[in-house]
Design a protein around this motif. Structure first.
Motif, short mmCIF file in Angstrom:
data_model
loop_
_atom_site.label_atom_id
_atom_site.label_comp_id
_atom_site.label_asym_id
_atom_site.label_seq_id
_atom_site.Cartn_x
_atom_site.Cartn_y
_atom_site.Cartn_z
N LEU A 1 0.80 -1.22 0.01
CA LEU A 1 -0.12 0.16 0.11
C LEU A 1 0.69 1.30 0.05
CD1 LEU A 1 -2.93 -0.91 2.33
CD2 LEU A 1 -2.85 -1.40 0.19
N SER A 2 2.06 1.13 0.57
CA SER A 2 2.88 2.50 0.55
C SER A 2 3.58 2.43 -0.42
CB SER A 2 3.83 2.35 1.80
OG SER A 2 4.92 1.39 1.88
N ALA A 3 4.05 1.41 -1.31
CA ALA A 3 5.05 1.37 -2.25
C ALA A 3 4.94 0.77 -3.72
CB ALA A 3 6.30 0.79 -1.66
N THR A 4 4.68 -0.30 -3.65
CA THR A 4 4.23 -1.07 -5.16
C THR A 4 2.97 -0.67 -5.67
OG1 THR A 4 3.93 -3.04 -3.77
CG2 THR A 4 5.97 -2.96 -4.70
N LEU A 5 1.97 -0.77 -4.89
CA LEU A 5 0.77 -0.53 -5.67
C LEU A 5 0.59 1.04 -6.14
CD1 LEU A 5 -1.80 -2.71 -3.72
CD2 LEU A 5 -0.65 -3.27 -6.06
N PRO A 6 1.24 1.82 -5.16
CA PRO A 6 1.14 3.33 -5.78
C PRO A 6 2.02 3.55 -6.93
CG PRO A 6 1.30 3.22 -3.27
CD PRO A 6 1.40 1.92 -4.01
N ALA A 7 3.12 2.69 -7.06
CA ALA A 7 4.13 2.99 -8.25
C ALA A 7 3.39 2.30 -9.52
CB ALA A 7 5.27 2.17 -8.04
N ALA A 8 2.64 1.13 -9.30
CA ALA A 8 2.03 0.64 -10.30
C ALA A 8 0.83 1.46 -10.72
CB ALA A 8 1.41 -0.70 -9.98
N GLN A 9 0.17 2.26 -9.77
CA GLN A 9 -0.92 3.01 -10.42
C GLN A 9 -0.40 4.24 -11.11
OE1 GLN A 9 -4.20 2.54 -8.47
NE2 GLN A 9 -4.75 3.56 -10.19
N LYS A 10 0.75 4.48 -10.58
CA LYS A 10 1.10 5.97 -11.55
C LYS A 10 1.46 5.70 -13.13
CE LYS A 10 3.66 8.65 -8.17
NZ LYS A 10 5.13 9.58 -8.15
N THR A 11 1.30 4.34 -13.39
CA THR A 11 1.64 4.19 -14.82
C THR A 11 0.54 4.21 -15.75
OG1 THR A 11 1.09 1.70 -14.46
CG2 THR A 11 3.59 2.33 -14.26
N GLY A 12 -0.85 4.25 -14.90
CA GLY A 12 -2.29 4.24 -15.54
C GLY A 12 -2.26 2.89 -16.13
N ASN A 13 -1.54 1.70 -15.82
CA ASN A 13 -1.87 0.22 -16.46
C ASN A 13 -2.59 -0.42 -15.44
OD1 ASN A 13 -0.62 1.02 -18.86
ND2 ASN A 13 1.52 0.64 -18.11
N LEU A 14 -2.68 0.09 -14.27
CA LEU A 14 -3.38 -0.93 -13.13
C LEU A 14 -4.64 -0.95 -12.97
CD1 LEU A 14 -2.63 -2.77 -10.52
CD2 LEU A 14 -2.43 -0.50 -9.29
N THR A 15 -5.36 -2.09 -12.65
CA THR A 15 -6.70 -2.38 -12.29
C THR A 15 -6.62 -3.01 -11.07
OG1 THR A 15 -7.55 -2.09 -14.76
CG2 THR A 15 -9.03 -2.92 -12.94
N VAL A 16 -7.62 -2.76 -10.12
CA VAL A 16 -7.53 -3.56 -8.93
C VAL A 16 -9.05 -3.97 -8.61
CG1 VAL A 16 -7.16 -3.80 -6.31
CG2 VAL A 16 -5.58 -2.59 -7.69
N VAL A 17 -9.07 -5.22 -8.56
CA VAL A 17 -10.64 -5.78 -8.17
C VAL A 17 -10.36 -6.37 -6.43
CG1 VAL A 17 -11.82 -6.07 -10.26
CG2 VAL A 17 -10.57 -8.07 -9.25
N THR A 18 -11.05 -5.86 -5.57
CA THR A 18 -11.05 -6.61 -4.29
C THR A 18 -12.27 -7.42 -4.12
OG1 THR A 18 -12.28 -4.76 -3.55
CG2 THR A 18 -9.71 -4.76 -3.36
N ASP A 19 -12.34 -8.36 -3.12
CA ASP A 19 -13.57 -9.21 -2.79
C ASP A 19 -13.71 -10.21 -3.92
OD1 ASP A 19 -14.62 -7.70 -0.06
OD2 ASP A 19 -14.76 -6.13 -1.67
N ALA A 20 -12.84 -10.47 -4.50
CA ALA A 20 -12.98 -11.55 -5.68
C ALA A 20 -11.94 -12.71 -5.26
CB ALA A 20 -12.43 -11.11 -7.09
N ILE A 21 -12.65 -13.79 -5.15
CA ILE A 21 -11.95 -15.12 -4.58
C ILE A 21 -11.88 -15.90 -5.98
CG2 ILE A 21 -12.25 -17.05 -3.21
CD1 ILE A 21 -13.98 -15.21 -1.63
N VAL A 22 -10.43 -16.15 -6.15
CA VAL A 22 -10.30 -17.07 -7.15
C VAL A 22 -10.53 -18.58 -6.81
CG1 VAL A 22 -8.27 -18.08 -8.62
CG2 VAL A 22 -8.27 -15.74 -8.21
N GLU A 23 -11.64 -19.06 -7.78
CA GLU A 23 -12.12 -20.35 -7.60
C GLU A 23 -11.17 -21.29 -8.58
OE1 GLU A 23 -16.02 -20.70 -9.60
OE2 GLU A 23 -16.19 -22.66 -9.02
N ARG A 24 -10.73 -20.94 -9.63
CA ARG A 24 -9.80 -21.74 -10.25
C ARG A 24 -9.32 -21.10 -11.53
NH1 ARG A 24 -11.90 -26.76 -12.66
NH2 ARG A 24 -10.40 -26.24 -14.57
N LEU A 25 -8.39 -21.42 -12.30
CA LEU A 25 -7.57 -21.04 -13.24
C LEU A 25 -8.28 -22.25 -14.48
CD1 LEU A 25 -4.12 -20.38 -12.17
CD2 LEU A 25 -6.19 -18.73 -12.12
N ASP A 26 -8.76 -21.67 -15.63
CA ASP A 26 -8.98 -22.50 -16.76
C ASP A 26 -7.65 -22.73 -17.64
OD1 ASP A 26 -11.65 -22.83 -15.82
OD2 ASP A 26 -12.20 -21.24 -16.78
#
Lengths: 174, 563
Positions: free
Chosen positions: B242-267
Motif C-alpha cells: 500500500l505504501s510502495a508497489t501499488l502506488p508505483a503501479a498506479q502511476k503508470t495508468g496500467n493498473l486495475t485492482v478488484v477486491t472481494d474477488a476469490i479465485v475459484e480456479r484457473l481454466d
C-alpha cells in the motif's frame, strides 16, 4: 482463587456482618460492578496507585477503566474473578481489623492490600494477577500515567541509541 | 483479452508483480480476495495507548469464537484486528494431533501490512544446501542469478542495514542502519571476542532511515520511531504494497485492482498450453465471473496458491494445474521458532535510549558454516535479538503497592535481552497441503487440509539453538538466563514456503528457474510457494527479488512474441 492463603479466622460477629455485606455483591450479569463494589474498587485502586506528587488511580480513571474493560472485553468469568478479589479484600479487612475496608484508616487499608498483594502473587493466584494487571494497564497506559508519571511521545521522531538516563529522566510508558 | 497480465494476490509478491508488469507497459489486473483498504486513513497508527480500543485488548469471548489461531500471533491486538481473518469464517483442517498455525489476513496489501519487516538475502550456502546434503532437490538458480534483483528491490523498498562482508549474509543496497543500543554494543563486542566466527549487526529492515527521491515521490517519509508498524504506517516509512508497489503501479495508468474477488480456479486450454481464464467468485454476492489475460502471476501466498492449483483440475491435469510432478502442495516448510533464550543484565543502569526502534539486532548463521563439527543435525539457525529496559509491566509479577511502587516504576527496570532463533526446516514430501475431501467453505470451495510436522533434524537443531543462545547470554554476563522453550507448531513464524517449488526437472518440480510453470507457459508463481528450501533468513526480500526477476522475464517474452 486461593482465598485460604490470606484468610485468618475472624470473630463470629464480624463474620456475620461480612456475610450480610457480601450479599450485595451477588448477581451482576453483564455488569462488572454494583455501586457498593465500585466504591470499594475505587479505594483499592487508590491504595495501589495513590496520589503523590502526581495524580493517583482515581484521577487517572482507573476504576472507570476497569468497569469499562470488564464489560467490553471480559467474559462473565473474568468479571467474577475480579469481583472475587474485592471479596478477598473485604474478608481480609474483617479478619485482620474487624471492620469493612472502607471503614479502615489509610494505614490499615495499605496494610490489608500489602498482605493481599504479596500473598496472592506468591501463590500465583490468577484472579489477582488479572486484577493487578488491569490496575497497572489502567494507570500507566492512561494519559496521566503515561505522560505525567512516566514518559510517552506519540511521535518520537528520532532514535538515540545510547543516552544517559538522566537526560530522559523517567521510564517510557511504551 | 481483457488484460495483458493478471496478478492473483496483492501482498508483498503480488504488489511487486503488479509494479514491474505495469512499468513494462502491460495492462495489469490485480485480483484480491479480501476487502479494499485505504493507505493511511484505515490505519490506527496515530492512536495513543489510552485511545486504542480497550487498550489493545480484543474481547475474550470474541477471541475464543473468532480468532483462536490468529490471536497466537504476537502482533494481534485491538488496533491490528482488522488485519487478520476470522478463523470462524475461514476455517481449514489439520489432523487432530498435528496443529498448524495458518496466520493470515484477507485485504488489499495482504500481510505486507503486518510483516516483521526484517530483510536479509539468501546466500549460495542456501541455494546449494539441498544439493549438498541431498534433502529436497537442487535450486535451479544461484546467488549470482538473483543478486542484481536484490539490488533493484532493495533500492526501491528502502532497506536499512549495516555492511558486514559476510559470505552467508550478503550485503545489499542499504540506507543507514538503526544503531545498536548500549547493551547491544557491549554484547556485540563480547560475542565477537568469545566466538570470533560469529557476528552481531543491526537488524536489516524495510524502514526508510534516509528516504531517497524515489521514495519521497511516492509519498513516503522517514521512520518516526513509533513502533506502531503492525497497525499500518501513515508515513509510509516501512515498505508495504500500500505504501510502495501499488502506488508505483498506479502511476503508470496500467493498473486495475478488484477486491472481494476469490479465485475459484484457473481454466487451462491444452491446445495452447495456456491459462485461458481466471474464474472468481464475488465474496459478497457469491456471483461468478471470469477474466482473461496473456500471462497470469499467482501470488496468493504459499498455502493459498497451492489451494488454487489443486482446485484447478482438468482432463489434462487431473491432480491439479501444473501438477504433473505431484509436487504441488508438498514440501511445506516454515522457520523453526519458539527457540532461543532470554536474560537480564545487571549493568548500564545509568544508560537509556530515546525512541521506539522498530527492529533489533541480528546474529547470522554460523553453525555448519563457519563453525563445524560436534553437530548432529543438518542446516542451521540465525538469531534475531531484542533488548531494552523493562518498564511498568514488571510490576505485574513483583510484589509492591502504594507510593513505594509508583516511585520504583519511575525508573526503568533492568536491561533485558532475548535471542530469538529462526531455524531451517528440511523439505519433506509428506509435509503437505491438500484439499479436504468433503468440507467446503461458505463459497462452496473445498477447505484446505494441512498436515505438517517437525522431524528429528528439526528437534536436534532446536535443542542446539537453545543451548547456544543460553551459552552466549551467560558468556556476555547476563543473569536469569533461560531457554525460550519448545518449538512452536509449524506455521507460527508465518514464513510458510515450498508448495510449488522451483527446480530443473519437470518430473520433480512445478516451476523452472524463472518461476514459470514447467507445464503451462503463461503461468508464473512467485510467492513463498516457489521456495526449494527455506534457508534461515526472513524470506520476503527473496520473494520480492524473484518476483521482479520473473515479471521482467515474462514481459521480455511477451514483447519478443516467445510466449
Amino acid at each position: 482463587m486461593l482465598l485460604g492463603a490470606v484468610l485468618l479466622v475472624g470473630g463470629g460477629a464480624a463474620l456475620t456482618r461480612f456475610a450480610r455485606k457480601t450479599d450485595a455483591f451477588a448477581g451482576s450479569s453483564g455488569r462488572a460492578f454494583n455501586a457498593e463494589q465500585f466504591a470499594l474498587l475505587e479505594q483499592v485502586c487508590e491504595v495501589i496507585i495513590p496520589t503523590t506528587d502526581t495524580p493517583g488511580a482515581i484521577a487517572a480513571g482507573v476504576p472507570e477503566f476497569m468497569r469499562q474493560i470488564l464489560e467490553a472485553w471480559g467474559t462473565e468469568s473474568s468479571r467474577a474473578e475480579i469481583a472475587g478479589v474485592l471479596v478477598a479484600v473485604e474478608k481480609l479487612a474483617w479478619s485482620k481489623f474487624g471492620a469493612a475496608f472502607l471503614e479502615l484508616a489509610p494505614d490499615r487499608r495499605l496494610e490489608v492490600i500489602k498482605v493481599l498483594d504479596s500473598e496472592l502473587l506468591a501463590a500465583k493466584d490468577s484472579a489477582y494477577a488479572k486484577f493487578k494487571h488491569l490496575v497497572l494497564v489502567g494507570y500507566y497506559q492512561s494519559e496521566i500515567g503515561a505522560t505525567r508519571e512516566l514518559r510517552y511521545e506519540l511521535v518520537p521522531g528520532a532514535w538515540r541509541s545510547c543516552v544517559p538516563l538522566s537526560e530522559i529522566g523517567r521510564a517510557s510508558a511504551v | 483479452m481483457d488484460f495483458d497480465a493478471i496478478v492473483v494476490g496483492s501482498g508483498i509478491s503480488g504488489g511487486w508483480a503488479a509494479k514491474e508488469l505495469c512499468e513494462r507497459g502491460l495492462k495489469t489486473l490485480v485480483i484480491e480476495r479480501g476487502r479494499h483498504v485505504n493507505h493511511r486513513t484505515d490505519y490506527l497508527d496515530f492512536s495513543a495507548p489510552w485511545e486504542v480500543p480497550n487498550r489493545g485488548k480484543v474481547p475474550e469471548a470474541e477471541v475464543a469464537e473468532h480468532y483462536a489461531v490468529q490471536s497466537q500471533c504476537q502482533a494481534f491486538n485491538s488496533a491490528t484486528k482488522q488485519w487478520w481473518v476470522r478463523d470462524s469464517e475461514h476455517p481449514y483442517s489439520t489432523p487432530a494431533d498435528r496443529p498448524y498455525h495458518w496466520i493470515r489476513g484477507y485485504h488489499l496489501g495482504g500481510r505486507s501490512i503486518t510483516w516483521g519487516r526484517q530483510t536479509y538475502r539468501l546466500s549460495d550456502y542456501d541455494f546449494g544446501a539441498n544439493q549438498q546434503d541431498g534433502n529436497g532437490i537442487d535450486w535451479p538458480i544461484r546467488y549470482a542469478d538473483i543478486s542484481p534483483w536484490y539490488d533493484r528491490v532493495e533500492r526501491f523498498a528502502g532497506i536499512s542495514g549495516a555492511t558486514e562482508g559476510l559470505d552467508q549474509l550478503p550485503d545489499g543496497q542499504f540506507l543507514p542502519p538503526m544503531e545498536l543500543n548500549c547493551l547491544e554494543s557491549a554484547f556485540k563486542k563480547k560475542i565477537e571476542q568469545e566466538f570470533p566466527r560469529r557476528r552481531v549487526t543491526s537488524g536489516r529492515c524495510a524502514h526508510l532511515t534516509e528516504p531517497t527521491a524515489e521514495h519521497v515521490a511516492l509519498g513516503r517519509g522517514p521512520c518516526q520511531l513509533r513502533s506502531n508498524c503492525e497497525r499500518g504506517c501513515g508515513y509510509g516509512a516501512y515498505f508495504s504494497s500500500l505504501s510502495a508497489t501499488l502506488p508505483a503501479a498506479q502511476k503508470t495508468g496500467n493498473l486495475t485492482v478488484v477486491t472481494d474477488a476469490i479465485v475459484e480456479r484457473l481454466d487451462y486450454d491444452h491446445a495452447k498450453r495456456r491459462i485461458s481464464g481466471v474464474r472468481v467468485i464475488d465474496a459478497n454476492t457469491k456471483q461468478g465471473r471470469s477474466y482473461q489475460a496473456r500471462v497470469v502471476f499467482v501470488c496468493a501466498s504459499t498455502i493459498g496458491t497451492a489451494q488454487i492449483l489443486l482446485a484447478s483440475q482438468s482432463e489434462y491435469f487431473p491432480r491439479g494445474l501444473a501438477n504433473h510432478s505431484d509436487a504441488v502442495g508438498r514440501h511445506l516448510m516454515d522457520h523453526l521458532v519458539g527457540i532461543g533464550a532470554s536474560g537480564t543484565h545487571p549493568g548500564f543502569l545509568d544508560r537509556y535510549y530515546y525512541g521506539r526502534r522498530p527492529t533489533g539486532f541480528y546474529l547470522p548463521r554460523y553453525i555448519n558454516l563457519t563453525e563445524k563439527g560436534d553437530v548432529d543435525f543438518l542446516r542451521g539457525y540465525g538469531f534475531q535479538g531484542y533488548s531494552g529496559r523493562s518498564s511498568w509491566e514488571r510490576a505485574e509479577n513483583e510484589a509492591g503497592i502504594g507510593a513505594e511502587l509508583k516511585d520504583r516504576l519511575r525508573t526503568p527496570g533492568p536491561w533485558e535481552m532475548k535471542l530469538v532463533g529462526f531455524g531451517e526446516m528440511l523439505p519433506k514430501a509428506d509435509n503437505r497441503v491438500t484439499l479436504h475431501t468433503t468440507r467446503k467453505d461458505r463459497w462452496g470451495l473445498p477447505l484446505v487440509h494441512i498436515d505438517c510436522t517437525h522431524g528429528e533434524n528439526e528437534r536436534r537443531l532446536a535443542n542446539r539453538a537453545n543451548r547456544d543462545a543460553v551459552q552466549m547470554l551467560l558468556s556476555a554476563g547476563f543473569e536469569n538466563v533461560k531457554p525460550l522453550g519448545e518449538l512452536r507448531a509449524p506455521g507460527h513464524s508465518v514464513h510458510e514456503m515450498g508448495t510449488a517449488r522451483m527446480g530443473r526437472d519437470p518430473a520433480t518440480s512445478v516451476l523452472n528457474g524463472h518461476n514459470q510453470a514447467h507445464d503451462v507457459q503463461n503461468l508464473f508463481i512467485t510467492d513463498g510457494s516457489c521456495m526449494t528450501s527455506c534457508g534461515t533468513v526472513n524470506p520476503s526480500l527473496t520473494y520480492m527479488a524473484l518476483t521482479a526477476r520473473a515479471a521482467n522475464y515474462a514481459a521480455d517474452r511477451l514483447a519478443s512474441g516467445e510466449m
